[in-house]
Design an enzyme around this catalytic site. Structure first.
Site, short mmCIF file in Angstrom:
data_model
loop_
_atom_site.label_atom_id
_atom_site.label_comp_id
_atom_site.label_asym_id
_atom_site.label_seq_id
_atom_site.Cartn_x
_atom_site.Cartn_y
_atom_site.Cartn_z
N GLY A 1 6.97 -3.13 6.51
CA GLY A 1 7.56 -2.18 5.58
C GLY A 1 7.53 -0.78 6.16
CD GLN B 1 5.26 4.50 6.50
OE1 GLN B 1 6.01 3.68 6.02
NE2 GLN B 1 4.19 4.16 7.21
CB CYS C 1 -0.60 2.15 6.36
SG CYS C 1 0.71 3.37 6.23
CG LEU C 2 3.90 0.38 10.42
CD1 LEU C 2 5.42 0.37 10.48
CD2 LEU C 2 3.32 -0.38 11.61
CG HIS D 1 1.81 0.12 1.60
ND1 HIS D 1 0.50 0.07 2.05
CD2 HIS D 1 2.47 0.89 2.50
CE1 HIS D 1 0.39 0.79 3.16
NE2 HIS D 1 1.58 1.29 3.45
CD GLU D 2 6.43 0.42 2.79
OE1 GLU D 2 6.59 1.61 3.08
OE2 GLU D 2 5.66 -0.32 3.44
CG HIS E 1 4.30 5.23 2.50
ND1 HIS E 1 3.38 6.05 3.13
CD2 HIS E 1 4.12 4.01 3.03
CE1 HIS E 1 2.67 5.32 3.99
NE2 HIS E 1 3.10 4.08 3.95
#
Ligand SMILES: [Zn+2]
Length: 169
Positions: free
Chosen positions: A45, A50, A92-93, A134-135, A138
């Protein structure tokens, strides 16, 4: 085009994103870049926040590109249902190398627009529900680390500060 993914500590990650008003060619390019960047990472994702773009768009693909039907592009997402509870490990990235157990609703229904600008609804349970939440977090300027309390948050923040000082973050 691959875009650099911002890391924990970058103030842009804490800024809430604004709704997309129209699917312009720029927005379409942004979506393509987000998909490419997510697959290259690799990740399941990615939110526009991000890569430093404060627009309410995310992409999710639990198959990381292996199954075309698993790719979801969501513009201006909103929760219409959330229920149950799950406790699982999450990463998380933007926080590479760290994971933590985060409590999330077990099932969610998210409504928004797809990349054509048509109304789009996704229902997810388990990992998909987790990824969707999660997204959306963000897009609201919230990282999974911000959902942790006390010692587990402090531990991650302290380690990142150390890496940062050493020029390794
Ligand atoms: Zn993330």
């Amino acid at each position: 085009m691959l875009r650099p993914i911002l890391r924990f500590g970058d103030s842009l990650l804490a800024q809430p994103a604004r709704p997309v008003e129209a699917i312009t060619p720029e927005v379409e390019t942004l979506i393509d870049d987000m998909i490419e960047t997510m697959y290259a990472a690799p990740g399941i994702g990615l939110a526009a926040t991000q890569i430093g773009v404060p627009l309410r768009i995310f992409v999710v693909d639990l198959s990381v590109g292996r199954d075309p039907s698993a790719l979801h592009v969501m513009v201006n997402p909103e929760f219409v249902e959330r229920d149950g509870m799950q406790l699982e490990e999450e990463g998380c990235l933007s926080v590479p190398g760290f994971t933590a157990t985060v409590a999330r609703p077990k099932r969610v229904v998210v409504k928004g627009l797809n990349r054509q600008g048509d109304e789009y609804t996704i229902e997810g349970t388990g990992l998909l529900a987790r990824a969707l939440q999660h997204e959306v977090d963000h897009l609201n300027g919230c990282l999974f680390v911000d959902r942790l309390r006390g010692i587990s948050r402090d531990l991650i923040v302290r380690k990142i500060r150390k890496l940062s000082k050493a020029g390794k973050w």
